[in-house]
Design a protein around this motif. Structure first.
Motif, PDB file in Angstrom:
ATOM      1  N   THR A  66      58.823  81.507  19.166  1.00 25.23           N
ATOM      2  CA  THR A  66      57.852  82.310  19.923  1.00 25.23           C
ATOM      3  C   THR A  66      56.445  81.709  19.977  1.00 25.23           C
ATOM      4  OG1 THR A  66      57.277  83.741  18.052  1.00 25.23           O
ATOM      5  CG2 THR A  66      59.104  84.462  19.503  1.00 25.23           C
ATOM      6  N   VAL A  67      56.363  80.411  20.181  1.00 25.18           N
ATOM      7  CA  VAL A  67      55.079  79.749  20.390  1.00 25.18           C
ATOM      8  C   VAL A  67      54.974  79.439  21.878  1.00 25.18           C
ATOM      9  CG1 VAL A  67      53.666  77.741  19.838  1.00 25.18           C
ATOM     10  CG2 VAL A  67      55.136  78.750  18.081  1.00 25.18           C
ATOM     11  N   PRO A  68      53.908  79.902  22.556  1.00 25.28           N
ATOM     12  CA  PRO A  68      53.778  79.599  23.986  1.00 25.28           C
ATOM     13  C   PRO A  68      53.391  78.132  24.207  1.00 25.28           C
ATOM     14  CG  PRO A  68      51.909  80.883  23.242  1.00 25.28           C
ATOM     15  CD  PRO A  68      52.831  80.769  22.071  1.00 25.28           C
ATOM     16  N   VAL A  69      54.089  77.482  25.130  1.00 23.18           N
ATOM     17  CA  VAL A  69      53.796  76.081  25.460  1.00 23.18           C
ATOM     18  C   VAL A  69      53.771  75.907  26.976  1.00 23.18           C
ATOM     19  CG1 VAL A  69      54.744  75.068  23.343  1.00 23.18           C
ATOM     20  CG2 VAL A  69      56.224  75.420  25.299  1.00 23.18           C
ATOM     21  N   ASP A  70      52.990  74.944  27.422  1.00 21.17           N
ATOM     22  CA  ASP A  70      52.996  74.513  28.818  1.00 21.17           C
ATOM     23  C   ASP A  70      53.606  73.116  28.855  1.00 21.17           C
ATOM     24  OD1 ASP A  70      51.722  76.751  29.814  1.00 21.17           O
ATOM     25  OD2 ASP A  70      49.728  75.889  29.631  1.00 21.17           O
ATOM     26  N   VAL A  71      54.603  72.930  29.703  1.00 18.59           N
ATOM     27  CA  VAL A  71      55.294  71.641  29.771  1.00 18.59           C
ATOM     28  C   VAL A  71      55.313  71.161  31.215  1.00 18.59           C
ATOM     29  CG1 VAL A  71      57.476  70.447  29.365  1.00 18.59           C
ATOM     30  CG2 VAL A  71      56.740  72.228  27.795  1.00 18.59           C
ATOM     31  N   ASP A  72      54.926  69.917  31.414  1.00 20.64           N
ATOM     32  CA  ASP A  72      55.052  69.256  32.710  1.00 20.64           C
ATOM     33  C   ASP A  72      56.296  68.384  32.673  1.00 20.64           C
ATOM     34  OD1 ASP A  72      52.658  70.301  33.693  1.00 20.64           O
ATOM     35  OD2 ASP A  72      51.499  68.652  32.841  1.00 20.64           O
ATOM     36  N   ALA A  73      56.978  68.255  33.792  1.00 20.33           N
ATOM     37  CA  ALA A  73      58.189  67.439  33.831  1.00 20.33           C
ATOM     38  C   ALA A  73      58.311  66.757  35.181  1.00 20.33           C
ATOM     39  CB  ALA A  73      59.411  68.304  33.573  1.00 20.33           C
ATOM     40  N   VAL A  74      59.056  65.670  35.190  1.00 22.08           N
ATOM     41  CA  VAL A  74      59.396  64.965  36.420  1.00 22.08           C
ATOM     42  C   VAL A  74      60.909  64.911  36.500  1.00 22.08           C
ATOM     43  CG1 VAL A  74      59.294  62.771  37.646  1.00 22.08           C
ATOM     44  CG2 VAL A  74      57.299  63.576  36.387  1.00 22.08           C
ATOM     45  N   LEU A  75      61.425  65.301  37.636  1.00 23.32           N
ATOM     46  CA  LEU A  75      62.865  65.310  37.855  1.00 23.32           C
ATOM     47  C   LEU A  75      63.229  64.157  38.778  1.00 23.32           C
ATOM     48  CD1 LEU A  75      65.638  66.827  37.717  1.00 23.32           C
ATOM     49  CD2 LEU A  75      64.925  67.968  39.816  1.00 23.32           C
ATOM     50  N   LEU A  76      64.204  63.367  38.375  1.00 26.92           N
ATOM     51  CA  LEU A  76      64.784  62.327  39.229  1.00 26.92           C
ATOM     52  C   LEU A  76      66.134  62.864  39.685  1.00 26.92           C
ATOM     53  CD1 LEU A  76      64.070  59.244  36.960  1.00 26.92           C
ATOM     54  CD2 LEU A  76      62.736  60.031  38.906  1.00 26.92           C
ATOM     55  N   TRP A  77      66.344  62.952  40.998  1.00 28.24           N
ATOM     56  CA  TRP A  77      67.577  63.531  41.503  1.00 28.24           C
ATOM     57  C   TRP A  77      68.027  62.810  42.759  1.00 28.24           C
ATOM     58  CZ3 TRP A  77      67.346  66.558  46.121  1.00 28.24           C
ATOM     59  CH2 TRP A  77      66.053  66.826  46.569  1.00 28.24           C
ATOM     60  N   LYS A  78      69.309  62.987  43.060  1.00 30.20           N
ATOM     61  CA  LYS A  78      69.912  62.305  44.200  1.00 30.20           C
ATOM     62  C   LYS A  78      70.948  63.217  44.843  1.00 30.20           C
ATOM     63  CE  LYS A  78      72.378  58.153  45.413  1.00 30.20           C
ATOM     64  NZ  LYS A  78      72.704  56.801  45.078  1.00 30.20           N
ATOM     65  N   ILE A  79      70.990  63.224  46.156  1.00 29.86           N
ATOM     66  CA  ILE A  79      72.008  63.979  46.887  1.00 29.86           C
ATOM     67  C   ILE A  79      73.309  63.177  46.819  1.00 29.86           C
ATOM     68  CG2 ILE A  79      72.708  64.872  49.136  1.00 29.86           C
ATOM     69  CD1 ILE A  79      70.362  66.363  47.962  1.00 29.86           C
ATOM     70  N   VAL A  80      74.354  63.795  46.272  1.00 28.70           N
ATOM     71  CA  VAL A  80      75.644  63.117  46.178  1.00 28.70           C
ATOM     72  C   VAL A  80      76.608  63.582  47.270  1.00 28.70           C
ATOM     73  CG1 VAL A  80      75.469  62.566  43.729  1.00 28.70           C
ATOM     74  CG2 VAL A  80      76.438  64.747  44.419  1.00 28.70           C
ATOM     75  N   ASP A  81      76.348  64.738  47.863  1.00 28.33           N
ATOM     76  CA  ASP A  81      77.177  65.243  48.953  1.00 28.33           C
ATOM     77  C   ASP A  81      76.263  65.803  50.045  1.00 28.33           C
ATOM     78  OD1 ASP A  81      79.003  66.376  50.675  1.00 28.33           O
ATOM     79  OD2 ASP A  81      80.160  67.377  49.102  1.00 28.33           O
ATOM     80  N   PRO A  82      75.848  64.956  50.998  1.00 27.18           N
ATOM     81  CA  PRO A  82      74.909  65.405  52.034  1.00 27.18           C
ATOM     82  C   PRO A  82      75.410  66.587  52.859  1.00 27.18           C
ATOM     83  CG  PRO A  82      75.119  63.022  52.077  1.00 27.18           C
ATOM     84  CD  PRO A  82      76.166  63.542  51.130  1.00 27.18           C
ATOM     85  N   LYS A  83      76.719  66.671  53.081  1.00 26.19           N
ATOM     86  CA  LYS A  83      77.261  67.783  53.863  1.00 26.19           C
ATOM     87  C   LYS A  83      77.001  69.107  53.157  1.00 26.19           C
ATOM     88  CE  LYS A  83      81.531  69.769  55.618  1.00 26.19           C
ATOM     89  NZ  LYS A  83      82.997  69.674  55.615  1.00 26.19           N
TER      90      LYS A  83
END
Length: 186
Positions: A110-127
């Motif tokens: 129960t300690v409040p934290v602020d976290v920044d993140a970077v997501l690397l993602w890729k479309i594997v099924d364009p349809k």
């Protein structure tokens, strides 16, 4: 995503130039026929240039025929039937990045934290990304933010401070549902 129209513009220009040259040759005989030739060349140029499409190496075009899925096209040159076929989505299949923030999330202790993140993602099924999810980019962002908050909520503050590798590995194991057509990692 922006569509590559340079090849279509070249085809349009070539057909229009040939039609203008023919109209000029016929102009000495009949001005009326030269106008018909020129207008026919304009119509033909519009039709042919809208038929020919080019998808860049990193993109896929979702082609609908009369509103129903017909095919995925690209990369490269492909042909559609104007007014019958439609390309509503150009999907980028490269690795994409999104940054987001899990604001004021409570850790397991129960300690409040602020976290920044970077997501690397890729479309594997364009349809599936184009047809099954209304806004797949926002969906990936919201799902990632939710997953990050969930992992933070299950982690003690001391574990978070020891290293980000544990959290990163946990997030990598979390995948979005198969119907979203996207895969991601932290």
């Amino acid at each position: 995503m922006r569509q590559n129209r340079s090849f279509s513009a070249l085809i349009f220009t070539v057909i229009l130039a040939i039609g203008a040259a023919l109209a000029y040759l016929v102009a000495g005989v009949s001005h009326f026929e030269s106008l018909w030739i020129l207008s026919g060349a304009v119509v033909l140029a519009f039709f042919v240039s809208s038929t020919i499409q080019v998808a860049d190496q990193w993109s896929k075009a979702v082609v609908l025929r009369l509103g129903k899925f017909r095919s995925l096209e690209g990369p490269g040159l492909f042909v559609i039937i104007p007014l019958i076929d439609n390309i509503p989505y150009w999907i980028d299949v490269r690795v994409l990045t999104s940054s987001f923030k899990a604001e004021k999330t409570l850790t397991k202790d129960t300690v409040p934290v602020d976290v920044d993140a970077v997501l690397l993602w890729k479309i594997v099924d364009p349809k599936k990304a184009a047809l099954d999810v209304a806004d797949y980019q926002s969906a990936v962002g919201w799902a990632s933010q939710t997953a990050l908050r969930d992992v933070i909520g299950k982690t003690m503050l001391c574990d978070m401070l020891e290293g980000r590798d544990k959290i990163s590995n946990t997030l990598r194991k979390i995948r979005t549902r198969p119907s979203s057509g996207a895969s991601g990692g932290a």
